[in-house]
Design a protein around this motif. Structure first.
Motif, PDB file in Angstrom:
ATOM      1  N   THR A 106      27.439  92.142  27.405  1.00 50.08           N
ATOM      2  CA  THR A 106      26.745  93.300  28.248  1.00 50.08           C
ATOM      3  C   THR A 106      26.074  94.048  27.076  1.00 50.08           C
ATOM      4  O   THR A 106      26.243  93.881  25.942  1.00 50.08           O
ATOM      5  CB  THR A 106      27.811  94.350  28.936  1.00 50.08           C
ATOM      6  OG1 THR A 106      28.733  94.652  28.066  1.00 50.08           O
ATOM      7  CG2 THR A 106      28.479  93.551  30.104  1.00 50.08           C
ATOM      8  N   PRO A 107      24.901  94.731  27.541  1.00 45.15           N
ATOM      9  CA  PRO A 107      24.366  95.624  26.216  1.00 45.15           C
ATOM     10  C   PRO A 107      25.025  96.661  25.698  1.00 45.15           C
ATOM     11  O   PRO A 107      24.976  96.977  24.436  1.00 45.15           O
ATOM     12  CB  PRO A 107      22.992  96.195  27.322  1.00 45.15           C
ATOM     13  CG  PRO A 107      22.947  95.186  28.327  1.00 45.15           C
ATOM     14  CD  PRO A 107      24.177  94.676  28.695  1.00 45.15           C
ATOM     15  N   LEU A 108      26.140  97.039  26.438  1.00 49.85           N
ATOM     16  CA  LEU A 108      27.217  97.986  25.763  1.00 49.85           C
ATOM     17  C   LEU A 108      27.845  97.469  24.739  1.00 49.85           C
ATOM     18  O   LEU A 108      27.978  98.158  23.757  1.00 49.85           O
ATOM     19  CB  LEU A 108      28.110  98.437  26.911  1.00 49.85           C
ATOM     20  CG  LEU A 108      29.453  99.453  26.363  1.00 49.85           C
ATOM     21  CD1 LEU A 108      28.644 100.815  26.105  1.00 49.85           C
ATOM     22  CD2 LEU A 108      29.986  99.787  27.495  1.00 49.85           C
ATOM     23  N   LEU A 153      28.368  96.297  18.588  1.00 49.20           N
ATOM     24  CA  LEU A 153      28.799  95.383  17.565  1.00 49.20           C
ATOM     25  C   LEU A 153      27.448  95.852  16.660  1.00 49.20           C
ATOM     26  O   LEU A 153      27.772  95.513  15.312  1.00 49.20           O
ATOM     27  CB  LEU A 153      28.154  94.098  18.200  1.00 49.20           C
ATOM     28  CG  LEU A 153      29.283  93.322  18.818  1.00 49.20           C
ATOM     29  CD1 LEU A 153      29.065  91.792  19.580  1.00 49.20           C
ATOM     30  CD2 LEU A 153      30.708  93.145  18.081  1.00 49.20           C
ATOM     31  N   LEU A 154      26.282  96.248  16.990  1.00 48.80           N
ATOM     32  CA  LEU A 154      25.421  96.622  15.931  1.00 48.80           C
ATOM     33  C   LEU A 154      25.922  97.785  14.974  1.00 48.80           C
ATOM     34  O   LEU A 154      25.494  97.792  13.941  1.00 48.80           O
ATOM     35  CB  LEU A 154      23.971  96.987  16.646  1.00 48.80           C
ATOM     36  CG  LEU A 154      23.156  96.115  17.317  1.00 48.80           C
ATOM     37  CD1 LEU A 154      22.186  96.390  18.247  1.00 48.80           C
ATOM     38  CD2 LEU A 154      22.818  94.791  16.527  1.00 48.80           C
ATOM     39  N   ARG A 155      26.911  98.491  15.768  1.00 49.49           N
ATOM     40  CA  ARG A 155      27.311  99.738  15.022  1.00 49.49           C
ATOM     41  C   ARG A 155      28.457  99.428  14.233  1.00 49.49           C
ATOM     42  O   ARG A 155      29.149  99.869  13.252  1.00 49.49           O
ATOM     43  CB  ARG A 155      27.630 100.742  15.864  1.00 49.49           C
ATOM     44  CG  ARG A 155      26.323 101.344  16.624  1.00 49.49           C
ATOM     45  CD  ARG A 155      27.028 102.765  17.105  1.00 49.49           C
ATOM     46  NE  ARG A 155      28.031 102.424  18.135  1.00 49.49           N
ATOM     47  CZ  ARG A 155      27.902 102.101  19.416  1.00 49.49           C
ATOM     48  NH1 ARG A 155      26.563 102.139  19.828  1.00 49.49           N
ATOM     49  NH2 ARG A 155      28.991 102.286  20.233  1.00 49.49           N
ATOM     50  N   HIS A 156      29.018  98.118  14.302  1.00 44.92           N
ATOM     51  CA  HIS A 156      30.132  97.518  13.611  1.00 44.92           C
ATOM     52  C   HIS A 156      29.864  96.231  12.926  1.00 44.92           C
ATOM     53  O   HIS A 156      30.314  95.026  13.604  1.00 44.92           O
ATOM     54  CB  HIS A 156      31.499  97.618  14.550  1.00 44.92           C
ATOM     55  CG  HIS A 156      31.824  98.703  15.063  1.00 44.92           C
ATOM     56  ND1 HIS A 156      31.117  99.487  16.115  1.00 44.92           N
ATOM     57  CD2 HIS A 156      32.787  99.683  14.777  1.00 44.92           C
ATOM     58  CE1 HIS A 156      31.670 100.682  16.278  1.00 44.92           C
ATOM     59  NE2 HIS A 156      32.831 100.747  15.606  1.00 44.92           N
ATOM     60  N   ARG A 184      31.069  94.280  10.752  1.00 41.78           N
ATOM     61  CA  ARG A 184      31.724  93.543  10.144  1.00 41.78           C
ATOM     62  C   ARG A 184      32.556  92.554  11.318  1.00 41.78           C
ATOM     63  O   ARG A 184      33.307  91.779  11.133  1.00 41.78           O
ATOM     64  CB  ARG A 184      33.102  94.360   9.306  1.00 41.78           C
ATOM     65  CG  ARG A 184      33.936  95.136  10.396  1.00 41.78           C
ATOM     66  CD  ARG A 184      35.088  95.789   9.799  1.00 41.78           C
ATOM     67  NE  ARG A 184      36.146  96.591  10.557  1.00 41.78           N
ATOM     68  CZ  ARG A 184      37.390  96.668  10.239  1.00 41.78           C
ATOM     69  NH1 ARG A 184      37.669  96.010   9.583  1.00 41.78           N
ATOM     70  NH2 ARG A 184      38.033  97.503  11.000  1.00 41.78           N
ATOM     71  N   PHE A 185      32.193  92.950  12.400  1.00 42.62           N
ATOM     72  CA  PHE A 185      32.750  91.955  13.647  1.00 42.62           C
ATOM     73  C   PHE A 185      31.863  90.922  13.873  1.00 42.62           C
ATOM     74  O   PHE A 185      30.788  90.854  13.885  1.00 42.62           O
ATOM     75  CB  PHE A 185      32.846  92.921  14.962  1.00 42.62           C
ATOM     76  CG  PHE A 185      34.170  93.673  14.878  1.00 42.62           C
ATOM     77  CD1 PHE A 185      35.097  93.499  15.725  1.00 42.62           C
ATOM     78  CD2 PHE A 185      34.285  95.001  14.205  1.00 42.62           C
ATOM     79  CE1 PHE A 185      36.297  94.110  16.075  1.00 42.62           C
ATOM     80  CE2 PHE A 185      35.405  95.747  14.289  1.00 42.62           C
ATOM     81  CZ  PHE A 185      36.464  95.237  15.092  1.00 42.62           C
ATOM     82  N   HIS A 186      32.454  89.605  13.982  1.00 42.30           N
ATOM     83  CA  HIS A 186      31.788  88.481  14.217  1.00 42.30           C
ATOM     84  C   HIS A 186      32.500  87.855  15.319  1.00 42.30           C
ATOM     85  O   HIS A 186      33.521  87.378  15.487  1.00 42.30           O
ATOM     86  CB  HIS A 186      31.853  87.451  12.893  1.00 42.30           C
ATOM     87  CG  HIS A 186      31.508  88.353  11.770  1.00 42.30           C
ATOM     88  ND1 HIS A 186      29.994  88.255  11.159  1.00 42.30           N
ATOM     89  CD2 HIS A 186      32.368  88.839  10.757  1.00 42.30           C
ATOM     90  CE1 HIS A 186      29.967  89.006  10.217  1.00 42.30           C
ATOM     91  NE2 HIS A 186      31.255  89.586   9.873  1.00 42.30           N
ATOM     92  N   LEU A 187      31.560  87.418  16.300  1.00 41.47           N
ATOM     93  CA  LEU A 187      31.874  86.836  17.455  1.00 41.47           C
ATOM     94  C   LEU A 187      31.814  85.427  17.558  1.00 41.47           C
ATOM     95  O   LEU A 187      30.952  84.840  17.117  1.00 41.47           O
ATOM     96  CB  LEU A 187      31.278  87.479  18.786  1.00 41.47           C
ATOM     97  CG  LEU A 187      32.134  88.894  19.423  1.00 41.47           C
ATOM     98  CD1 LEU A 187      32.224  89.761  18.605  1.00 41.47           C
ATOM     99  CD2 LEU A 187      31.172  89.270  20.792  1.00 41.47           C
ATOM    100  N   HIS A 188      32.975  84.606  17.801  1.00 47.16           N
ATOM    101  CA  HIS A 188      32.654  83.155  18.016  1.00 47.16           C
ATOM    102  C   HIS A 188      33.322  82.672  19.840  1.00 47.16           C
ATOM    103  O   HIS A 188      34.265  82.923  19.989  1.00 47.16           O
ATOM    104  CB  HIS A 188      33.640  82.446  17.278  1.00 47.16           C
ATOM    105  CG  HIS A 188      33.657  82.828  15.842  1.00 47.16           C
ATOM    106  ND1 HIS A 188      32.747  82.109  14.801  1.00 47.16           N
ATOM    107  CD2 HIS A 188      33.970  83.912  15.016  1.00 47.16           C
ATOM    108  CE1 HIS A 188      32.755  82.611  13.658  1.00 47.16           C
ATOM    109  NE2 HIS A 188      33.510  83.591  13.827  1.00 47.16           N
TER     110      HIS A 188
END
Length: 362
Positions: A268-270, A275-278, A280-284
Motif C-alpha cells: 500500500t502507499p502507506l 520504506l522511503l523513510r527507512h 535500510r529495509f529491502h523487500l524480497h
C-alpha cells in the motif's frame, strides 16, 4: 579299492573355470551361487566330495548335488530352476480391463473405485483387484493437492530468495516475515476428559468461537529467533506498526532484508512511504502461490501443531497469552531452519513434476 558308487568324471573347461572364479570374487553375486561356484572350483582341483564338504561346512549330499548338476547341464545347472506353482488364472486381457476401468472410468455412485466396487464391476475377487493395483502402483483412494506458480518472474524471485538463504549478505539481517491471520479462539462445548491409561484424551467434536487474532512474525534466518506481534485486525496500519517494531529491535548498523508474500497490505502507499523513510529495509517478494519458499511458514506450522490445533481458549486474550508464551519459550532456545536446495535443484524438481503429470510425458 574304490568304495561306493563311482563318481562321474568332472571336467571344467578354462572358460567355465574363469566364470566360476568371477562368480566367487564378485561382491554382488548371490551367496548361494558363490557357494556353488566354490564347490565346483574345489572339486576341479582334485579334492574329494568329503574334503570339499568339510572345508566349506556343508554336507556331502550338497557337494554331490551341484557336482552332478554341473556335469549334466554345465554352468546353467548351478542356477536356480523355475519353481512350480499354481497355474495363472487371470489373463492379460482381464488385467488390462481392470486397469482401463480404474484409470478411465468412475463408478456411478462414487468419485473413485474401491476394491469392493471394482470386484463387483469386473467379476474378480477383491484380493485379485488389490494385487493388480499394487503391481501397477494404483491407489484410487488417495488424492494429493498441488499448485504451480504462474508468476512471470518466478525464476528471478526464486533465485533472489534462495540466494539470501544460501549466501546471506554481510552486515545485514534476513527476516522471513508473514502474518498468520484469523487465528480462532476455540473452546469445546463440554469439559475435556484427560488422557488415562488405555484411554486417549476425549473432547467434543463441536466448539464455541470466542473471536480471532492475527500474528505478525519475522523469523531471523541466522539465529532462529522470532519477532512476534499480535493484532486484532489485519491491515497495512498494523503491518506498519510491526515494521516499527522490527526497526527498533534490529541494531541500526545492520541492513534488513524482508522475505514477504504478495499480500496487498505489503504494497500500500502507506508502506511505500514508510520504506522511503527507512532505506535500510529491502523487500524480497515470493512468487505467487509459492509460500513454501518463505521459511516462517514452517515456523507457523510448528506453532499450529504444538499450540493451536489442540488448544482450547475461552477468550481471545487467553489465545493471545498462549501464543506469547509460545514465542517466549521458543526464543529461549531457538533453532534455525537449514535450507539446503539450490535454485537449480528447485527448478529441476518442478520440471520432473510437470513431466510426470503431463499426458504425453514430453
Amino acid at each position: 579299492m574304490q568304495r561306493g558308487r563311482p563318481k562321474a568324471q568332472l571336467i571344467v573347461p578354462p572358460e567355465d573355470l574363469a566364470t566360476l572364479q568371477r562368480w566367487t570374487a564378485r561382491r554382488k553375486t548371490a551367496q548361494a551361487l558363490a557357494l556353488r561356484s566354490q564347490i565346483l572350483l574345489r572339486c576341479a582341483s582334485g579334492l574329494s566330495n568329503t574334503e570339499v564338504a568339510r572345508e566349506l561346512g556343508v554336507v556331502n549330499a550338497t557337494v554331490g548335488k551341484w557336482r552332478s548338476r554341473y556335469i549334466a547341464k554345465g554352468l546353467a545347472g548351478l542356477l536356480d530352476e523355475q519353481r512350480c506353482g499354481a497355474p495363472r488364472r487371470i489373463g492379460d486381457d482381464q488385467v488390462e480391463a481392470v486397469l482401463v476401468k480404474t484409470l478411465e472410468t468412475t463408478p456411478r455412485d462414487a468419485t473413485h473405485w474401491s476394491t469392493r466396487s471394482m470386484a463387483a464391476g469386473t467379476g474378480l475377487s477383491r484380493p485379485t483387484i488389490n494385487r493388480i493395483w499394487r503391481a501397477f502402483g494404483l491407489q484410487p483412494h488417495r488424492a494429493e493437492s498441488f499448485k504451480l506458480s504462474n508468476d512471470p518472474q518466478f525464476i528471478e524471485k526464486v533465485r533472489d530468495i534462495v540466494g539470501l538463504y544460501l549466501n546471506p549478505p554481510e552486515r545485514a539481517l534476513v527476516l522471513c516475515t508473514d502474518e498468520k491471520a484469523q487465528i480462532q479462539a476455540l473452546d469445546r462445548t463440554q469439559p475435556i476428559f484427560p488422557m488415562r491409561p488405555g484411554m486417549p484424551e476425549l473432547r467434543t467434536h463441536d466448539y464455541r468461537r470466542h473471536g480471532t487474532t492475527s500474528l505478525f512474525a519475522a523469523l531471523d534466518l541466522a539465529s532462529g529467533k522470532v519477532i512476534g506481534e499480535l493484532h486484532r485486525r489485519h491491515r497495512s496500519t498494523e503491518f506498519r506498526n510491526f515494521l516499527d517494531r522490527i526497526d527498533k529491535e534490529v541494531p541500526g548498523a545492520l541492513d534488513v532484508h524482508l522475505v514477504l508474500d504478495n499480500y496487498s497490505t505489503h504494497k500500500t502507499p502507506l508502506i511505500h512511504r514508510w520504506l522511503l523513510r527507512h532505506p535500510r529495509f529491502h523487500l524480497h517478494f515470493t512468487p505467487t502461490y509459492a509460500s513454501w519458499i518463505n521459511q516462517v511458514e514452517r515456523w507457523f506450522a510448528t506453532l499450529t501443531e504444538k499450540q493451536l490445533r489442540r488448544g482450547t481458549h475461552r477468550s481471545t486474550r487467553a489465545l493471545e497469552d498462549a501464543i506469547r508464551l509460545y514465542l517466549a519459550t521458543h526464543n529461549e532456545d531457538p533453532k534455525p531452519f537449514v535450507w539446503i536446495k539450490t535454485a537449480d535443484e528447485i527448478f529441476a524438481s518442478i520440471q520432473r513434476f510437470c513431466l510426470r503429470t503431463s499426458e504425453t510425458g514430453h
